[in-house]
Design an enzyme around this catalytic site. Structure first.
Site, PDB file in Angstrom:
ATOM      1  N   ASP A 225       0.852  -1.194   0.000  1.00 30.59           N
ATOM      2  CA  ASP A 225       0.000   0.000   0.000  1.00 30.59           C
ATOM      3  C   ASP A 225       0.889   1.245   0.000  1.00 30.59           C
ATOM      4  OD1 ASP A 225      -2.156  -1.720   0.148  1.00 30.59           O
ATOM      5  OD2 ASP A 225      -2.371  -1.537   2.326  1.00 30.59           O
ATOM      6  N   ARG A 290     -16.188 -12.877   0.226  1.00 32.46           N
ATOM      7  CA  ARG A 290     -15.376 -12.216   1.250  1.00 32.46           C
ATOM      8  C   ARG A 290     -15.519 -10.708   1.085  1.00 32.46           C
ATOM      9  NH1 ARG A 290     -10.246 -10.085   1.712  1.00 32.46           N
ATOM     10  NH2 ARG A 290      -9.433 -10.205   3.834  1.00 32.46           N
TER      11      ARG A 290
HETATM   12  O1  AKG Z   1      -9.210  -7.383   1.064  1.00 30.72           O
HETATM   13  C1  AKG Z   1      -8.173  -7.370   1.697  1.00 30.72           C
HETATM   14  O2  AKG Z   1      -8.006  -8.053   2.701  1.00 30.72           O
HETATM   15  C2  AKG Z   1      -7.012  -6.536   1.224  1.00 30.72           C
HETATM   16  C3  AKG Z   1      -7.413  -5.231   0.615  1.00 30.72           C
HETATM   17  C4  AKG Z   1      -6.237  -4.431   0.193  1.00 30.72           C
HETATM   18  O3  AKG Z   1      -5.128  -4.891   0.202  1.00 30.72           O
HETATM   19  C5  AKG Z   1      -6.407  -3.041  -0.231  1.00 30.72           C
HETATM   20  O4  AKG Z   1      -7.564  -2.555  -0.310  1.00 30.72           O
HETATM   21  O5  AKG Z   1      -5.368  -2.389  -0.500  1.00 30.72           O
HETATM   22 FE   FE2 Z   2      -3.606  -3.383   0.057  1.00 30.42          FE
END
Ligand code: AKG
Ligand code: FE2
Length: 371
Positions: A225, A290
């Protein structure tokens, strides 16, 4: 200072594919079949550290977790479980809308807010089995499109969630900085009481529908991120995995009421490589949908982030040049997994790890030595 929306708009990534209606797909289309089988092996005996926010030794536990994993699960953080339940109800309601309704709030090509694919999609040859809804600041305009009658109840939930995350993120920043031996007084934009008022954030609602051929599909491909920290809540369905140096992919099972805290690229830079941003991905499954809600947290978009002076010295020179979040989003939009190395001042000690060939290679893994 550019707002976070403006910063994203200044660095667009273009996603050309039409949105599918996942529910109508009985077979995995070719465009979603990752040709190289994703590495499905999960390290069975490794567990992401779980940290109690109120533990007297929390700074040291955080330090150890961030150095060795770049991620931990946080419990006793004070956010009521009922708020997660309501947020997940809202997320479920949103993704359960008919596709044509969701598309009324579709992200425009140069924007980041609204319904669409994950922004990282443009860097991969295959599509991901997921939908994403991004909210920056107020959800009102977007939700008016989705629920012309009932927007207000959903807006209230999201705004309450954003407020809770903003408060928690500031407390977490103080804890993480303390774990690095940095006080809030050392960070100019922290404000007098460590409230980090100028911070910017985006909310990612993610949905991973059940998938007819999960072994060949990818929910969300490996990435780090571009944040300081990401605070993630997942529903009770497995799928999130993190890459642990020397071990491989490790599952991050949902903990009731627990929050997954990711070290992002900007904290990686601020910590002078001491806390590596965590490489993570999401796998899907055959039967269960999920959801996750990710709060992507960073500094004011025009504040320079650089290795903190307290973490730089004769034996450990500054490994990265300073960047603003605004600039880094541009670097990420251009270089994706090589963004960190592109702002690096000296050669990485170790810059490769094994991911399969469908996934962009060369995320940077810093070999840690003592500060
Ligand atoms: O859905 C997840 O657990 C990860 C989401 C993710 O990595 C993001 O939104 O950057
Ligand atoms: Fe992420």
């Amino acid at each position: 200072m550019p707002s976070l929306s403006e910063a994203f708009r200044g660095h667009p990534v273009y996603l050309h594919h039409k949105h599918p209606d996942f529910n109508s797909l009985q077979k995995l289309p070719d465009s979603y079949a990752w040709t190289t089988q994703p590495d499905n092996h999960i390290h069975p005996n490794s567990t992401v550290p779980v940290i109690d926010f109120n533990h007297p030794n929390a700074p040291n536990l955080v330090r150890h977790a961030c150095r060795t994993w770049g991620v931990f699960q946080l419990i006793s953080h004070g956010v009521p479980i009922s708020l997660f339940a309501r947020m997940h109800k809202a997320t479920l309601a949103l993704f359960s809308l008919p596709l044509h309704q969701k598309l009324k709030a579709a992200r425009s090509p140069d924007a980041v807010s609204g319904y669409g694919r994950a922004r990282i999609s443009s860097f991969f040859p295959k599509l991901m089995w997921s939908e994403c809804f991004t909210i920056i600041d107020s959800p009102l305009q977007l939700f008016l499109h989705l629920w012309p009658q009932h927007y207000a109840i959903y807006c209230d939930i999201v705004m309450e969630y954003q407020a809770a995350m903003e408060k928690l993120a500031a407390k977490l920043m103080c804890l993480v900085l303390a774990s690095l031996g940095i006080s809030k007084e050392d960070i100019k934009w922290a404000g007098p009481r460590g409230e980090f008022d100028g911070a910017c954030a985006a909310l990612h609602l993610n949905s991973y529908p059940s998938c007819p051929d999960p072994d060949r599909a990818m929910g969300l491909a490996a990435h780090t991120d571009s944040t300081l920290l990401t605070i993630l809540h997942q529903n009770n369905v497995n799928g999130l995995q993190v890459l642990k140096e020397g071990e491989g992919w490790v599952a991050v099972p949902p903990l009731p009421g627990g929050l997954v805290i990711n070290v992002g690229d900007l904290l990686h830079i601020l910590s002078n490589g001491l806390y590596p941003s965590v490489v993570h991905r999401v796998r899907v499954n055959r039967t269960r949908q999920r959801f996750s809600v990710a709060y992507l947290y960073g500094p004011p978009t025009n504040v320079e982030i650089s290795p903190h002076v307290k973490l730089v010295g004769p034996t450990r020179p500054a490994l990265y040049r300073s960047v603003t979040w605004n600039e880094y989003l541009g670097t990420k939009a251009k270089h994706f997994n090589k963004a960190l190395s592109s702002v690096r001042l000296s050669e990485p000690i170790n810059s490769s790890f094994d991911v399969n060939e469908d996934e962009s290679n060369d995320l940077e893994v810093v070999q840690l030595d003592s500060p």
